[in-house]
Structures are given as structure tokens and as C-alpha cells.
Motif scaffolding. Structure first.
Motif, PDB file in Angstrom:
ATOM      1  N   HIS A   1      19.721 -10.943  28.786  1.00 17.03           N
ATOM      2  CA  HIS A   1      21.117 -10.715  29.145  1.00 17.03           C
ATOM      3  C   HIS A   1      22.021 -10.731  27.910  1.00 17.03           C
ATOM      4  CE1 HIS A   1      20.682 -15.120  29.381  1.00 17.03           C
ATOM      5  NE2 HIS A   1      21.922 -15.160  28.953  1.00 17.03           N
ATOM      6  N   THR A   2      23.151 -10.056  28.067  1.00 15.60           N
ATOM      7  CA  THR A   2      24.186 -10.013  27.046  1.00 15.60           C
ATOM      8  C   THR A   2      25.532 -10.226  27.720  1.00 15.60           C
ATOM      9  OG1 THR A   2      24.584  -7.644  27.250  1.00 15.60           O
ATOM     10  CG2 THR A   2      22.913  -8.315  25.673  1.00 15.60           C
ATOM     11  N   ILE A   3      26.486 -10.671  26.940  1.00 18.16           N
ATOM     12  CA  ILE A   3      27.867 -10.794  27.409  1.00 18.16           C
ATOM     13  C   ILE A   3      28.757 -10.254  26.302  1.00 18.16           C
ATOM     14  CG2 ILE A   3      29.695 -12.331  28.197  1.00 18.16           C
ATOM     15  CD1 ILE A   3      27.469 -14.356  28.916  1.00 18.16           C
ATOM     16  N   HIS A   4      29.623  -9.334  26.660  1.00 19.91           N
ATOM     17  CA  HIS A   4      30.565  -8.760  25.703  1.00 19.91           C
ATOM     18  C   HIS A   4      31.979  -9.086  26.181  1.00 19.91           C
ATOM     19  CE1 HIS A   4      32.415  -5.988  22.902  1.00 19.91           C
ATOM     20  NE2 HIS A   4      33.078  -5.451  23.904  1.00 19.91           N
ATOM     21  N   MET A   5      32.791  -9.637  25.315  1.00 15.71           N
ATOM     22  CA  MET A   5      34.168 -10.005  25.660  1.00 15.71           C
ATOM     23  C   MET A   5      35.140  -9.074  24.935  1.00 15.71           C
ATOM     24  SD  MET A   5      33.728 -12.725  27.569  1.00 15.71           S
ATOM     25  CE  MET A   5      35.276 -13.583  27.603  1.00 15.71           C
TER      26      MET A   5
ATOM     27  N   SER B   1      41.141 -12.271  28.310  1.00 12.50           N
ATOM     28  CA  SER B   1      40.012 -11.413  27.979  1.00 12.50           C
ATOM     29  C   SER B   1      39.264 -11.007  29.246  1.00 12.50           C
ATOM     30  CB  SER B   1      39.065 -12.121  27.011  1.00 12.50           C
ATOM     31  OG  SER B   1      38.584 -13.303  27.587  1.00 12.50           O
ATOM     32  N   GLU B   2      38.394 -10.029  29.061  1.00 13.54           N
ATOM     33  CA  GLU B   2      37.563  -9.518  30.136  1.00 13.54           C
ATOM     34  C   GLU B   2      36.121  -9.590  29.660  1.00 13.54           C
ATOM     35  OE1 GLU B   2      37.407  -5.583  33.020  1.00 13.54           O
ATOM     36  OE2 GLU B   2      38.638  -5.533  31.223  1.00 13.54           O
ATOM     37  N   SER B   3      35.210 -10.018  30.538  1.00  9.55           N
ATOM     38  CA  SER B   3      33.803 -10.133  30.151  1.00  9.55           C
ATOM     39  C   SER B   3      32.982  -9.053  30.848  1.00  9.55           C
ATOM     40  CB  SER B   3      33.255 -11.522  30.476  1.00  9.55           C
ATOM     41  OG  SER B   3      33.343 -11.781  31.861  1.00  9.55           O
ATOM     42  N   PHE B   4      32.016  -8.524  30.104  1.00  7.52           N
ATOM     43  CA  PHE B   4      31.110  -7.509  30.604  1.00  7.52           C
ATOM     44  C   PHE B   4      29.693  -8.049  30.435  1.00  7.52           C
ATOM     45  CE2 PHE B   4      34.911  -5.453  29.127  1.00  7.52           C
ATOM     46  CZ  PHE B   4      35.198  -4.537  30.126  1.00  7.52           C
ATOM     47  N   TRP B   5      28.938  -8.135  31.538  1.00  6.19           N
ATOM     48  CA  TRP B   5      27.608  -8.719  31.548  1.00  6.19           C
ATOM     49  C   TRP B   5      26.566  -7.621  31.749  1.00  6.19           C
ATOM     50  CZ3 TRP B   5      26.669 -14.282  32.378  1.00  6.19           C
ATOM     51  CH2 TRP B   5      27.825 -15.038  32.256  1.00  6.19           C
ATOM     52  N   ASP B   6      25.436  -7.796  31.102  1.00  2.00           N
ATOM     53  CA  ASP B   6      24.311  -6.880  31.242  1.00  2.00           C
ATOM     54  C   ASP B   6      23.050  -7.718  31.387  1.00  2.00           C
ATOM     55  OD1 ASP B   6      23.603  -4.240  31.426  1.00  2.00           O
ATOM     56  OD2 ASP B   6      23.781  -3.831  29.289  1.00  2.00           O
ATOM     57  N   THR B   7      22.208  -7.392  32.369  1.00  2.00           N
ATOM     58  CA  THR B   7      20.984  -8.159  32.605  1.00  2.00           C
ATOM     59  C   THR B   7      19.832  -7.220  32.877  1.00  2.00           C
ATOM     60  OG1 THR B   7      22.272  -9.946  33.595  1.00  2.00           O
ATOM     61  CG2 THR B   7      19.921  -9.950  34.030  1.00  2.00           C
ATOM     62  N   LEU B   8      18.667  -7.551  32.317  1.00  8.38           N
ATOM     63  CA  LEU B   8      17.432  -6.819  32.562  1.00  8.38           C
ATOM     64  C   LEU B   8      16.376  -7.836  32.950  1.00  8.38           C
ATOM     65  CD1 LEU B   8      15.609  -4.270  32.378  1.00  8.38           C
ATOM     66  CD2 LEU B   8      15.249  -4.877  29.970  1.00  8.38           C
ATOM     67  N   THR B   9      15.738  -7.654  34.099  1.00  4.61           N
ATOM     68  CA  THR B   9      14.635  -8.527  34.505  1.00  4.61           C
ATOM     69  C   THR B   9      13.363  -7.703  34.593  1.00  4.61           C
ATOM     70  OG1 THR B   9      15.151  -8.199  36.849  1.00  4.61           O
ATOM     71  CG2 THR B   9      16.109 -10.130  35.782  1.00  4.61           C
TER      72      THR B   9
ATOM     73  N   VAL C   1      21.106  -1.276  24.038  1.00  7.75           N
ATOM     74  CA  VAL C   1      22.267  -1.721  24.802  1.00  7.75           C
ATOM     75  C   VAL C   1      23.416  -0.756  24.537  1.00  7.75           C
ATOM     76  CG1 VAL C   1      23.875  -3.618  25.234  1.00  7.75           C
ATOM     77  CG2 VAL C   1      21.499  -4.125  24.586  1.00  7.75           C
ATOM     78  N   LEU C   2      24.014  -0.254  25.626  1.00  7.69           N
ATOM     79  CA  LEU C   2      25.165   0.640  25.524  1.00  7.69           C
ATOM     80  C   LEU C   2      26.371  -0.036  26.156  1.00  7.69           C
ATOM     81  CD1 LEU C   2      23.470   3.972  26.671  1.00  7.69           C
ATOM     82  CD2 LEU C   2      23.834   3.175  24.327  1.00  7.69           C
ATOM     83  N   PHE C   3      27.545   0.281  25.632  1.00  7.17           N
ATOM     84  CA  PHE C   3      28.794  -0.201  26.216  1.00  7.17           C
ATOM     85  C   PHE C   3      29.744   0.976  26.290  1.00  7.17           C
ATOM     86  CE2 PHE C   3      33.043  -2.180  25.850  1.00  7.17           C
ATOM     87  CZ  PHE C   3      33.013  -2.888  27.041  1.00  7.17           C
ATOM     88  N   LYS C   4      30.152   1.305  27.493  1.00  9.87           N
ATOM     89  CA  LYS C   4      31.017   2.469  27.727  1.00  9.87           C
ATOM     90  C   LYS C   4      30.412   3.731  27.122  1.00  9.87           C
ATOM     91  CE  LYS C   4      35.223  -0.267  28.151  1.00  9.87           C
ATOM     92  NZ  LYS C   4      36.598  -0.513  27.679  1.00  9.87           N
ATOM     93  N   GLY C   5      29.092   3.863  27.251  1.00  7.87           N
ATOM     94  CA  GLY C   5      28.376   5.057  26.811  1.00  7.87           C
ATOM     95  C   GLY C   5      28.045   5.129  25.336  1.00  7.87           C
ATOM     96  N   ALA C   6      28.429   4.132  24.562  1.00 10.01           N
ATOM     97  CA  ALA C   6      28.167   4.129  23.120  1.00 10.01           C
ATOM     98  C   ALA C   6      27.274   2.947  22.759  1.00 10.01           C
ATOM     99  CB  ALA C   6      29.486   4.042  22.358  1.00 10.01           C
ATOM    100  N   PRO C   7      26.526   3.049  21.642  1.00  4.12           N
ATOM    101  CA  PRO C   7      25.692   1.920  21.229  1.00  4.12           C
ATOM    102  C   PRO C   7      26.518   0.646  21.063  1.00  4.12           C
ATOM    103  CG  PRO C   7      25.186   3.861  19.922  1.00  4.12           C
ATOM    104  CD  PRO C   7      26.415   4.180  20.724  1.00  4.12           C
ATOM    105  N   ALA C   8      26.011  -0.448  21.611  1.00  5.48           N
ATOM    106  CA  ALA C   8      26.680  -1.747  21.511  1.00  5.48           C
ATOM    107  C   ALA C   8      26.152  -2.448  20.260  1.00  5.48           C
ATOM    108  CB  ALA C   8      26.428  -2.572  22.765  1.00  5.48           C
ATOM    109  N   ARG C   9      26.865  -2.311  19.182  1.00  7.44           N
ATOM    110  CA  ARG C   9      26.452  -2.848  17.879  1.00  7.44           C
ATOM    111  C   ARG C   9      26.762  -4.333  17.786  1.00  7.44           C
ATOM    112  NH1 ARG C   9      29.797  -0.912  12.942  1.00  7.44           N
ATOM    113  NH2 ARG C   9      30.396  -3.055  12.685  1.00  7.44           N
ATOM    114  N   GLY C  10      25.801  -5.117  17.278  1.00  8.63           N
ATOM    115  CA  GLY C  10      26.028  -6.530  17.006  1.00  8.63           C
ATOM    116  C   GLY C  10      26.135  -7.415  18.229  1.00  8.63           C
ATOM    117  N   VAL C  11      25.589  -6.975  19.359  1.00  7.78           N
ATOM    118  CA  VAL C  11      25.637  -7.774  20.586  1.00  7.78           C
ATOM    119  C   VAL C  11      24.463  -8.748  20.606  1.00  7.78           C
ATOM    120  CG1 VAL C  11      25.461  -7.662  23.113  1.00  7.78           C
ATOM    121  CG2 VAL C  11      26.821  -5.980  21.884  1.00  7.78           C
TER     122      VAL C  11
END
Length: 85
Positions: A59-63, A73-81, A11-21
Motif C-alpha cells: 500500500h501507498t498513501i499520497h497526501m 490536506s487530502e489523502s489518496f490510498w492505493d492497495t494491492l493484495t 504506481v500512477l497518480f492521476k494517470g502519471a508516474p507517482a515519483r518518490g512514493v
């Protein structure tokens, strides 16, 4: 994937590894699927998901706090099916 194998996910967030998601799973796309946590990503944004045959949704949600005056706050969603046969 073959039956009994695990799916490596990064999982990446803004091009960097999304740690602890937290990564959630829903083992079906039909009906009222019960979501459950499969774990959190490591420092490199990686997690390995054991899967069984069927249709899957991960799926993940990052706030994040926002500076927007009308929101906290702003939420960022990621989904893989995918489907394992």
C-alpha cells in the motif's frame, strides 16, 4: 510469480508516474501485520518488490494540500493484495 522472484510494480497518480512514493508491505492479511517500507518509487513510478510465499498487501498513501476550507490536506490510498504459493 515463482518462489524467489520479484514483483515489478508501477504506481500512477492521476494517470502519471507517482515519483518518490513510499511503498509499504504487510506480509500477511490475518492478525496484526507489521507494516514496513520496501522502498520508494523511481522517477517512472516503478519499484521491484522481492516476495516470499504467502499472502501480501502492498500500500501507498499520497497526501496533497487542499483548497477546501474545512481541511488542510487530502489523502489518496492505493492497495494491492496478492498471494505467492
Amino acid at each position: 510469480l515463482k518462489r524467489g522472484e520479484s514483483l515489478p510494480v508501477r504506481v500512477l497518480f492521476k494517470g502519471a508516474p507517482a515519483r518518490g512514493v513510499q511503498v509499504m508491505e504487510a506480509p500477511t492479511l490475518e492478525g496484526a501485520a507489521k507494516n514496513k517500507s520496501v522502498g520508494k518509487t523511481d522517477a517512472q513510478g516503478r519499484i521491484t518488490i522481492p516476495v516470499t510465499p504467502g499472502k501480501w498487501r502492498l500500500h501507498t498513501i499520497h497526501m496533497e494540500r487542499t483548497k477546501h476550507p474545512k481541511a488542510e490536506s487530502e489523502s489518496f490510498w492505493d492497495t494491492l493484495t496478492f498471494e505467492v504459493r
